[in-house]
Design a protein around this motif. Structure first.
Motif, mmCIF file in Angstrom:
data_model
loop_
_atom_site.group_PDB
_atom_site.id
_atom_site.type_symbol
_atom_site.label_atom_id
_atom_site.label_comp_id
_atom_site.label_asym_id
_atom_site.label_seq_id
_atom_site.Cartn_x
_atom_site.Cartn_y
_atom_site.Cartn_z
ATOM 1 N N SER A 88 -2.124 91.548 29.328
ATOM 2 C CA SER A 88 -0.843 90.841 29.348
ATOM 3 C C SER A 88 -0.932 89.586 30.203
ATOM 4 O O SER A 88 -0.399 88.529 29.835
ATOM 5 C CB SER A 88 0.255 91.762 29.887
ATOM 6 O OG SER A 88 0.402 92.902 29.056
ATOM 7 N N ARG A 89 -1.626 89.682 31.354
ATOM 8 C CA ARG A 89 -1.782 88.495 32.203
ATOM 9 C C ARG A 89 -2.574 87.407 31.474
ATOM 10 O O ARG A 89 -2.233 86.221 31.545
ATOM 11 C CB ARG A 89 -2.485 88.868 33.506
ATOM 12 C CG ARG A 89 -1.643 89.710 34.458
ATOM 13 C CD ARG A 89 -2.266 89.744 35.836
ATOM 14 N NE ARG A 89 -3.610 90.300 35.815
ATOM 15 C CZ ARG A 89 -3.895 91.580 36.013
ATOM 16 N NH1 ARG A 89 -2.903 92.429 36.267
ATOM 17 N NH2 ARG A 89 -5.139 92.014 35.977
ATOM 18 N N MET A 92 -0.327 85.673 28.973
ATOM 19 C CA MET A 92 0.612 84.747 29.612
ATOM 20 C C MET A 92 -0.080 83.445 29.984
ATOM 21 O O MET A 92 0.472 82.354 29.787
ATOM 22 C CB MET A 92 1.223 85.408 30.847
ATOM 23 C CG MET A 92 2.150 86.585 30.546
ATOM 24 S SD MET A 92 2.787 87.378 32.027
ATOM 25 C CE MET A 92 3.701 86.024 32.763
ATOM 26 N N ASP A 95 -0.622 81.483 26.765
ATOM 27 C CA ASP A 95 0.613 80.871 26.271
ATOM 28 C C ASP A 95 0.975 79.641 27.102
ATOM 29 O O ASP A 95 1.426 78.624 26.563
ATOM 30 C CB ASP A 95 1.753 81.884 26.310
ATOM 31 C CG ASP A 95 1.545 83.011 25.308
ATOM 32 O OD1 ASP A 95 0.719 82.823 24.395
ATOM 33 O OD2 ASP A 95 2.197 84.060 25.457
ATOM 34 N N SER A 96 0.783 79.730 28.442
ATOM 35 C CA SER A 96 1.100 78.592 29.302
ATOM 36 C C SER A 96 0.186 77.410 28.996
ATOM 37 O O SER A 96 0.620 76.268 28.944
ATOM 38 C CB SER A 96 0.969 79.003 30.773
ATOM 39 O OG SER A 96 1.197 77.908 31.617
#
Length: 380
Positions: A88-89, A92, A95-96
């Motif tokens: 999940s990290r 993220m 996506d950033s």
């Protein structure tokens, strides 16, 4: 040639460790990817992605693999939780990064056009000797023919004050019986501002009416669509729930694409040829007989079960027995391993996963039957 490909370099260390652990479990069990897919209920393509580090398996897939390989489920679940957090990290951060790249591309694209340039000032056209400016506004030059028309209407109003301004009645009102009146000479000075203002037409309200009609039409169409959706939704709820198995004989059931039978129609037929195997089947019972693994495979959509044996030898026999159910007598189908290490029987119609038992008789001597268990959800 190595069995596994190298994991992606950008893979998070905790995800890498979890994926390598899954590979070790498969290696120790001696199962092929196809056998892992059959025993866990998740497709072969999914397991290739899981073991290749391209996708994190769901917790259900990890637990099913632990059960199929005889591994501690709690330990593997703990490793999965750590890998899931790391995954999940990573998503993220990805996506950033993608969002930042999109913003940079947008700014670069906007910068290509440069700052807005001011429009060059154009010199105001020189008015003709008989031209006039409407209402004293700079740049709004009235052409010479329009000046003639304004002057003519002003003269007609002065001669007949009761008729009102000539602009209200239109050009046809100023025309006499024998055609339009001759134009009077244009004075050197412009007419009063009130006549010039009346020469500019007012805005018509037609666009507002058209916009209101358009909005009304859109709202009406949406209401019709909503009514259709509600009617279709009511009709879908008339049958049984999505988890209910089809009856032993259900000719009116609409089958998914690729499924060719249901209930009693499937008895005695090949589960793979009828589209009942693969991701549409689950393991409803299993047992280890000698060095072989025998199981009951159950398909809810087909309403049928069959026996399968893996890690077997040519000549090993396998049988599926279905208990009597709802007036339907007991049924049985048999099969043998011919060339490969796997084999299965034709199907028997059953009303639930616990209605059938699989038995195996090996050429080396051992015999045994399965123990019923709750069927796991089939892979999508």
């Amino acid at each position: 040639m190595p069995r596994w490909r190298a994991l992606p370099e950008e893979l998070d260390p905790e995800v890498r460790e979890f994926t390598e652990q899954l590979r070790r479990l498969v290696e120790r069990s001696g199962l092929s990817i196809g056998a892992v897919a059959d025993r866990t209920g998740y497709s072969k393509t999914s397991w290739e992605r899981y073991l290749g580090g391209r996708l994190l398996p769901p917790l259900g897939a990890a637990e099913a693999l632990a059960e199929a390989t005889g591994t501690d489920v709690v330990h593997l679940s703990t490793m999965w939780e750590l890998a899931e957090r790391a995954w999940s990290r990573s998503e993220m951060r990805h996506d950033s990064t993608v969002e930042s790249a999109r913003i940079a591309r947008a700014r670069a694209a906007l910068g290509e056009f440069g700052p807005p340039q001011a429009a060059p000032e154009t010199a105001a056209p020189q008015a003709a000797p008989h031209s006039a400016r409407a209402g004293g506004r700079p740049g709004a030059v009235i052409s010479e023919p329009l000046c003639h028309e304004v002057a003519r209407r002003a003269a007609a109003t002065e001669e007949n004050p009761a008729a009102g301004p000539a602009g209200a009645a239109g050009p046809a009102a100023a025309a006499g019986p024998s055609g339009p009146a001759p134009r009077p000479p244009v004075p050197d000075s412009p007419r009063p501002p009130d006549y010039r203002a009346k020469a500019i037409p007012a805005d018509a309200p037609a666009p507002r009416r058209r916009a209101a009609l358009f909005v009304t039409g859109v709202v009406g169409a949406l209401l019709v669509v909503a009514a259709i959706v509600l009617l279709l939704g009511v009709g879908d709820g008339a049958g049984g729930g999505p988890g209910s198995a089809p009856p032993l004989s259900s000719p009116s059931v609409v089958l998914p694409a690729g499924v060719k039978c249901t209930g009693a129609e499937c008895s005695g037929k090949d589960p793979e040829a009828m589209g009942c195997g693969g991701g549409r089947a689950t393991t409803a019972g299993s047992a280890t007989v000698g060095t072989s693994y025998v199981e009951v495979r159950y398909s809810r959509v087909c309403g049928a079960a069959w026996a399968r044996i893996t890690q077997a030898a040519p000549g090993d026999a396998v049988r599926i027995d279905a208990a009597a159910d709802g007036g339907v007598p007991a049924r049985s189908e048999s099969g043998k391993v011919v060339r490969d290490a796997d084999g299965y029987t034709p199907m028997v119609a059953v009303s639930g996963p616990g209605k059938a038992t699989a038995c195996a008789a090996l050429t080396s001597g051992p015999e045994g039957c399965t123990v019923a268990r709750a069927a796991s959800a089939p892979a999508g």
